[in-house]
Design a protein around this motif. Structure first.
Motif, PDB file in Angstrom:
ATOM      1  N   TYR A  79       0.811  -1.210   0.000  1.00 26.29           N
ATOM      2  CA  TYR A  79       0.000   0.000   0.000  1.00 26.29           C
ATOM      3  C   TYR A  79       0.852   1.272   0.000  1.00 26.29           C
ATOM      4  O   TYR A  79       1.924   1.318   0.626  1.00 26.29           O
ATOM      5  N   PHE A  80       0.342   2.293  -0.672  1.00 28.92           N
ATOM      6  CA  PHE A  80       0.901   3.638  -0.661  1.00 28.92           C
ATOM      7  C   PHE A  80      -0.098   4.594  -0.011  1.00 28.92           C
ATOM      8  O   PHE A  80      -1.321   4.378  -0.098  1.00 28.92           O
ATOM      9  N   PRO A  81       0.373   5.690   0.591  1.00 32.90           N
ATOM     10  CA  PRO A  81      -0.552   6.724   1.070  1.00 32.90           C
ATOM     11  C   PRO A  81      -1.199   7.454  -0.108  1.00 32.90           C
ATOM     12  O   PRO A  81      -0.667   7.436  -1.232  1.00 32.90           O
ATOM     13  N   PRO A  82      -2.334   8.114   0.106  1.00 34.68           N
ATOM     14  CA  PRO A  82      -3.080   8.725  -0.998  1.00 34.68           C
ATOM     15  C   PRO A  82      -2.270   9.699  -1.848  1.00 34.68           C
ATOM     16  O   PRO A  82      -2.421   9.710  -3.086  1.00 34.68           O
ATOM     17  N   GLY A  83      -1.415  10.508  -1.238  1.00 37.16           N
ATOM     18  CA  GLY A  83      -0.691  11.524  -1.983  1.00 37.16           C
ATOM     19  C   GLY A  83       0.214  10.984  -3.065  1.00 37.16           C
ATOM     20  O   GLY A  83       0.503  11.683  -4.052  1.00 37.16           O
ATOM     21  N   LEU A  84       0.668   9.733  -2.926  1.00 42.00           N
ATOM     22  CA  LEU A  84       1.599   9.177  -3.899  1.00 42.00           C
ATOM     23  C   LEU A  84       0.894   8.572  -5.110  1.00 42.00           C
ATOM     24  O   LEU A  84       1.561   8.102  -6.038  1.00 42.00           O
ATOM     25  N   PHE A  85      -0.433   8.609  -5.145  1.00 41.91           N
ATOM     26  CA  PHE A  85      -1.168   8.122  -6.308  1.00 41.91           C
ATOM     27  C   PHE A  85      -1.388   9.212  -7.354  1.00 41.91           C
ATOM     28  O   PHE A  85      -1.810   8.927  -8.461  1.00 41.91           O
ATOM     29  N   TYR A  86      -1.099  10.449  -7.004  1.00 42.56           N
ATOM     30  CA  TYR A  86      -1.239  11.532  -7.971  1.00 42.56           C
ATOM     31  C   TYR A  86      -0.087  11.500  -8.980  1.00 42.56           C
ATOM     32  O   TYR A  86       0.972  10.932  -8.712  1.00 42.56           O
ATOM     33  N   ILE A  87      -0.312  12.096 -10.133  1.00 41.27           N
ATOM     34  CA  ILE A  87       0.732  12.193 -11.151  1.00 41.27           C
ATOM     35  C   ILE A  87       0.983  13.675 -11.426  1.00 41.27           C
ATOM     36  O   ILE A  87       0.124  14.352 -12.002  1.00 41.27           O
ATOM     37  N   PRO A  88       2.150  14.230 -11.000  1.00 43.16           N
ATOM     38  CA  PRO A  88       3.180  13.567 -10.205  1.00 43.16           C
ATOM     39  C   PRO A  88       2.747  13.427  -8.741  1.00 43.16           C
ATOM     40  O   PRO A  88       1.780  14.084  -8.328  1.00 43.16           O
ATOM     41  N   PRO A  89       3.451  12.592  -7.948  1.00 41.85           N
ATOM     42  CA  PRO A  89       3.091  12.400  -6.544  1.00 41.85           C
ATOM     43  C   PRO A  89       3.118  13.707  -5.756  1.00 41.85           C
ATOM     44  O   PRO A  89       3.957  14.571  -5.990  1.00 41.85           O
ATOM     45  N   ARG A  90       2.185  13.835  -4.831  1.00 43.56           N
ATOM     46  CA  ARG A  90       2.153  14.967  -3.923  1.00 43.56           C
ATOM     47  C   ARG A  90       2.901  14.595  -2.656  1.00 43.56           C
ATOM     48  O   ARG A  90       2.497  13.679  -1.946  1.00 43.56           O
ATOM     49  N   SER A  91       3.965  15.313  -2.411  1.00 41.01           N
ATOM     50  CA  SER A  91       4.864  14.950  -1.315  1.00 41.01           C
ATOM     51  C   SER A  91       5.170  16.192  -0.488  1.00 41.01           C
ATOM     52  O   SER A  91       6.223  16.807  -0.610  1.00 41.01           O
ATOM     53  N   GLY A  92       4.225  16.565   0.352  1.00 39.62           N
ATOM     54  CA  GLY A  92       4.388  17.775   1.141  1.00 39.62           C
ATOM     55  C   GLY A  92       3.856  17.625   2.547  1.00 39.62           C
ATOM     56  O   GLY A  92       3.402  16.553   2.959  1.00 39.62           O
ATOM     57  N   GLN A  93       3.913  18.719   3.308  1.00 37.19           N
ATOM     58  CA  GLN A  93       3.506  18.719   4.715  1.00 37.19           C
ATOM     59  C   GLN A  93       2.046  18.303   4.885  1.00 37.19           C
ATOM     60  O   GLN A  93       1.725  17.507   5.768  1.00 37.19           O
ATOM     61  N   LYS A  94       1.174  18.830   4.052  1.00 38.78           N
ATOM     62  CA  LYS A  94      -0.246  18.515   4.184  1.00 38.78           C
ATOM     63  C   LYS A  94      -0.503  17.025   3.999  1.00 38.78           C
ATOM     64  O   LYS A  94      -1.232  16.400   4.784  1.00 38.78           O
ATOM     65  N   GLU A  95       0.094  16.453   2.963  1.00 39.75           N
ATOM     66  CA  GLU A  95      -0.097  15.018   2.701  1.00 39.75           C
ATOM     67  C   GLU A  95       0.487  14.177   3.838  1.00 39.75           C
ATOM     68  O   GLU A  95      -0.089  13.150   4.225  1.00 39.75           O
ATOM     69  N   ALA A  96       1.634  14.617   4.371  1.00 34.78           N
ATOM     70  CA  ALA A  96       2.261  13.873   5.462  1.00 34.78           C
ATOM     71  C   ALA A  96       1.394  13.886   6.717  1.00 34.78           C
ATOM     72  O   ALA A  96       1.231  12.860   7.389  1.00 34.78           O
ATOM     73  N   ILE A  97       0.844  15.045   7.055  1.00 34.14           N
ATOM     74  CA  ILE A  97      -0.019  15.127   8.234  1.00 34.14           C
ATOM     75  C   ILE A  97      -1.274  14.280   8.034  1.00 34.14           C
ATOM     76  O   ILE A  97      -1.731  13.598   8.961  1.00 34.14           O
ATOM     77  N   ASN A  98      -1.826  14.288   6.837  1.00 28.45           N
ATOM     78  CA  ASN A  98      -2.986  13.434   6.565  1.00 28.45           C
ATOM     79  C   ASN A  98      -2.642  11.956   6.759  1.00 28.45           C
ATOM     80  O   ASN A  98      -3.456  11.173   7.263  1.00 28.45           O
ATOM     81  N   GLU A  99      -1.432  11.572   6.342  1.00 32.36           N
ATOM     82  CA  GLU A  99      -0.999  10.183   6.533  1.00 32.36           C
ATOM     83  C   GLU A  99      -0.827   9.860   8.005  1.00 32.36           C
ATOM     84  O   GLU A  99      -1.188   8.765   8.459  1.00 32.36           O
ATOM     85  N   VAL A 100      -0.275  10.805   8.768  1.00 33.02           N
ATOM     86  CA  VAL A 100      -0.154  10.624  10.222  1.00 33.02           C
ATOM     87  C   VAL A 100      -1.520  10.364  10.834  1.00 33.02           C
ATOM     88  O   VAL A 100      -1.699   9.431  11.637  1.00 33.02           O
TER      89      VAL A 100
END
Length: 430
Positions: A79-100
């Motif tokens: 499994y990947f977190p939701p942000g990494l399914f975007y093209i290109p992947p979204r890799s930022g603070q907001k996505e990280a906090i959502n994953e937390v």
């Protein structure tokens, strides 16, 4: 092959024979592992198709990614977190906090439900995540979300890699020596949403390939009444490291590119570094748990090598005489198999780590609990059995946790992370 153990290590080996803890027993009441929703599953075909659409990858990059995936030992259900399914992947603070929020809130709520404790019952909170260290801290996020009591002792551990959970268990155990009648909760994860590398350097691309989403929550207690419900009694923890050795420190696992992004350097030194760190760890652990005959065989082989100076291997003790179950770092099939080889363990001993790698990927420190969940789901853990969890991480570090099962464990296959797939395992990993 294990080389000659330094005299200082042998001295510690004998001294530790006499060591007996006089502190209150610490119990592992229960634990939970994060099971991501199915819509976050990332089959190889999907991963490779996405990679071909990234502007920063070319055909060679996509071919390299495909090769790493198929050699990794992972399967198609990680499994990947939701942000990494975007093209290109979204890799930022907001996505990280959502994953937390998705991972840590889920496992903590599951743990509270399973153990019937409230957030106000938590006296010690330790959260570990190697690569994501926000402000406020991860432990602060938990304290705020669940309104933990004012006096809770909260800690956040970062930069410890796959050894972090074992380190957190040791930390909780030491705190409990002076804090009686306490409950400690440990939350372990690796947040992937900030770690995506958008480039072509292969050492850094490997990180994109091998890490997957996961997390675990563990409840420890030194309350007398905890024994009635607890699954395990914590017998011992041990921490050793090799950061004092320049060769091991600079050869270990990680490197950095010009932008400051951390990656993995796969070279011939990695397994040697792991072996060197493990070599200084094993005699101390063995002194505490191995039967006398195994200790004597080990010491005799060392003395023979020193006195005769003949080319011979140091005797590797039979660790199956001390432990019934083994949970190794699920960092990759080569590391798992090399660790087992150095300890002279077999396919069945490697099975929990390799199956966890195949089903969930490399989840860093939390993978040890997915392995124990696998053993429980297979109903292999019996009352009186001892489990050895081995965490090996950056630095390099080597941490062990030894626990003993103190009650029958049944029906975990119905509720744990393996509930929907346990009957399909084990599988063959080439």
């Amino acid at each position: 092959m294990f080389h000659v153990v330094p005299f200082s290590v042998l001295l510690i080996y004998f001294i530790s024979l006499a060591y007996v803890s006089k502190t209150c027993p610490v119990y592992i009441v229960d634990f939970t592992c994060f099971k991501p929703p199915n819509y976050l599953r990332v089959p190889f075909s999907t991963y490779i198709e996405h990679a071909t659409k990234f502007d920063f990858f070319d055909d060679k990059s996509a071919s390299f990614i495909s090769k790493i995936l198929h050699l990794s030992g992972m399967g198609d259900q990680t499994y990947f977190p939701p942000g990494l399914f975007y093209i290109p992947p979204r890799s930022g603070q907001k996505e990280a906090i959502n994953e937390v929020h998705m991972v840590l809130f889920s496992v903590l709520e599951d743990l509270l439900s399973k153990t019937k404790i409230s957030p106000q019952d938590i006296d010690i909170l330790i959260v570990n995540c190697s690569g994501f260290c926000p402000d406020p801290s991860l432990s602060d996020i938990i304290v705020n979300e669940y309104a933990l009591k004012e006096g809770v002792k909260s800690y956040t551990i970062s930069g410890m890699g796959c050894s972090a959970n074992s380190l957190a268990i040791d930390m909780a155990r030491n705190i409990m020596k002076t804090q009686k009648n306490s409950n400690a909760v440990i939350l372990s994860t690796e947040i992937l949403s900030t770690g995506w590398y958008p480039g072509k350097e292969r050492a850094f691309m490997i990180l994109n390939c091998i890490f997957r989403m996961g997390g675990a929550a563990v409840l420890l207690s030194n309350k007398k009444e905890a024994k009635r419900a607890a699954k395990y009694k914590l017998l011992w923890t041990l921490r050793t490291q090799g950061a004092f050795d320049d060769k091991r420190y600079y050869s270990a696992y990680r490197t950095e590119d010009s932008s400051g992004i951390t990656g993995v350097r796969l070279n011939g030194d990695v397994l040697q570094v792991a072996g060197d760190t493990l070599r200084s760890h094993i005699p101390i652990l063995g002194a505490r748990f191995l039967p006398l005959i195994e200790k004597l065989r080990f010491v005799a082989s060392v003395l023979m090598l020193k006195t005769t100076k003949r080319s011979t291997e140091i005797y590797i003790p039979n660790f199956r005489t001390a432990f019934q179950h083994f949970c190794f770092p699920a960092t990759g099939k080569s590391v798992v198999r090399e660790t087992a080889k150095r300890l002279k363990l077999g396919d069945r001993d490697m099975e929990p780590a390799l199956m966890t790698l195949h089903r969930f990927g490399n989840q860093s420190s939390s993978s040890l609990w997915y392995e124990l969940a696998y053993l429980e789901a297979k109903e292999r853990v019996k009352e009186g059995d001892k489990v050895w969890q081995l965490g090996m991480g950056t630095g390099p570090k080597c941490n062990s946790v030894v626990m003993e099962c103190i009650r029958p464990i049944l029906d975990e296959a119905l509720i744990g992370p393996w509930a929907d797939t346990i009957n399909s395992y084990p599988v063959t990993i080439p």
